[in-house]
Motif scaffolding. Structure first.
Motif, PDB file in Angstrom:
ATOM      1  N   LEU A 140       0.824  -1.210   0.000  1.00  0.00           N
ATOM      2  CA  LEU A 140       0.000   0.000   0.000  1.00  0.00           C
ATOM      3  C   LEU A 140       0.857   1.259   0.000  1.00  0.00           C
ATOM      4  N   THR A 141       1.948   1.228   0.734  1.00  0.00           N
ATOM      5  CA  THR A 141       2.858   2.373   0.759  1.00  0.00           C
ATOM      6  C   THR A 141       3.500   2.585  -0.606  1.00  0.00           C
TER       7      THR A 141
ATOM      8  N   ALA B 142       0.981   4.057  -2.958  1.00  0.00           N
ATOM      9  CA  ALA B 142       0.771   5.482  -2.682  1.00  0.00           C
ATOM     10  C   ALA B 142       1.904   6.319  -3.269  1.00  0.00           C
TER      11      ALA B 142
ATOM     12  N   HIS C 191       0.401   7.068  -6.848  1.00  0.00           N
ATOM     13  CA  HIS C 191      -0.446   8.121  -6.287  1.00  0.00           C
ATOM     14  C   HIS C 191      -1.821   7.584  -5.897  1.00  0.00           C
ATOM     15  N   VAL C 192      -1.847   6.393  -5.323  1.00  0.00           N
ATOM     16  CA  VAL C 192      -3.082   5.754  -4.868  1.00  0.00           C
ATOM     17  C   VAL C 192      -3.179   5.922  -3.361  1.00  0.00           C
ATOM     18  N   THR C 193      -4.318   6.416  -2.889  1.00  0.00           N
ATOM     19  CA  THR C 193      -4.548   6.601  -1.458  1.00  0.00           C
ATOM     20  C   THR C 193      -5.972   6.164  -1.114  1.00  0.00           C
TER      21      THR C 193
ATOM     22  N   VAL D  16     -10.746   3.762  -2.684  1.00  0.00           N
ATOM     23  CA  VAL D  16      -9.385   3.824  -3.202  1.00  0.00           C
ATOM     24  C   VAL D  16      -9.408   4.864  -4.313  1.00  0.00           C
TER      25      VAL D  16
ATOM     26  N   GLN E  64      -7.050   7.574  -6.974  1.00  0.00           N
ATOM     27  CA  GLN E  64      -5.761   7.775  -7.641  1.00  0.00           C
ATOM     28  C   GLN E  64      -5.696   9.194  -8.184  1.00  0.00           C
TER      29      GLN E  64
ATOM     30  N   ARG F  85      -8.360  13.515  -7.625  1.00  0.00           N
ATOM     31  CA  ARG F  85      -8.231  12.089  -7.299  1.00  0.00           C
ATOM     32  C   ARG F  85      -9.511  11.398  -7.745  1.00  0.00           C
TER      33      ARG F  85
END
Length: 189
Positions: free
Chosen positions: A43-44, A47, A51-53, A73, A75, A136
């Motif tokens: 996941l880190t 991100a 650029h996925v959070t 989720v 992006q 996003r």
């Protein structure tokens, strides 16, 4: 008074079964912790490189598609990639971000767009358009899981998890009496 003595072989077998069970429990817990750690690392990396959070929906303004309590989720993408019908999160100065559906999009320069947004549960569009260069986009959402994530981010839960994992690693790596005796060479050998 008569004391029944348990045969030595039975005691060894019982101790051996307990030892095997402890080994299975230890290995299972370590594997679960390793999988959890691998998920955190992935996941880190997502991100940082893609650029996925994650975002949490606290209101029902995107219901019924994305109800309150959903975790999404998202992006980050350039505004030029946004299409009508996309659900996007837009940052607002000195306010919380807003996540609504795009009802109109107009490019005003090579990298800047003016977006009109509307929450699915709202009867009208947002009062003012948003001028953005990046947004996003919501890739997918899971209803109800935001409450679990919010609860898990409590300092008490994070501290308890840290202590529990520390104890697990200490327990798993602590030398066992049978391992210590195997490590020592036999006297006279």
């Amino acid at each position: 008074m008569m004391v029944a003595l348990e045969p030595v072989e039975t005691r060894r077998r019982t101790a051996g079964n307990r030892g095997r069970l402890a080994d299975v429990v230890r290995e299972t817990l370590l594997n679960v912790a390793a999988i959890g750690g691998a998920i955190c690392i992935l996941l880190t990396l997502a991100a940082v490189f893609f650029h996925v959070t994650l975002i949490m929906f606290k209101t029902g303004l995107m219901s019924p598609g994305i109800p309150a309590g959903s975790l999404a989720v998202v992006q980050e993408v350039p505004a030029s990639e946004v299409r009508i019908g996309d659900v996007v999160t837009v940052d607002r100065p000195a306010q919380l971000p807003v996540t609504h559906r795009v009802t109109s999009a107009r490019m005003v320069s090579g990298t800047t767009a003016v977006l009109t947004l509307k929450g699915d549960a709202n009867p009208v569009e947002d009062p003012a358009p948003y001028t953005v260069s990046k947004v996003r986009t919501v890739l997918y959402s899971v209803p109800g899981i935001a409450y679990i994530v919010a609860g898990a981010s409590s300092p008490w839960v994070l501290g308890g998890t840290t202590i529990a994992v520390s104890l697990l690693v200490t327990w798993a790596l602590w030398p066992r009496p049978e391992e210590a005796s195997r490590a020592r060479p036999e006297a006279g050998a």
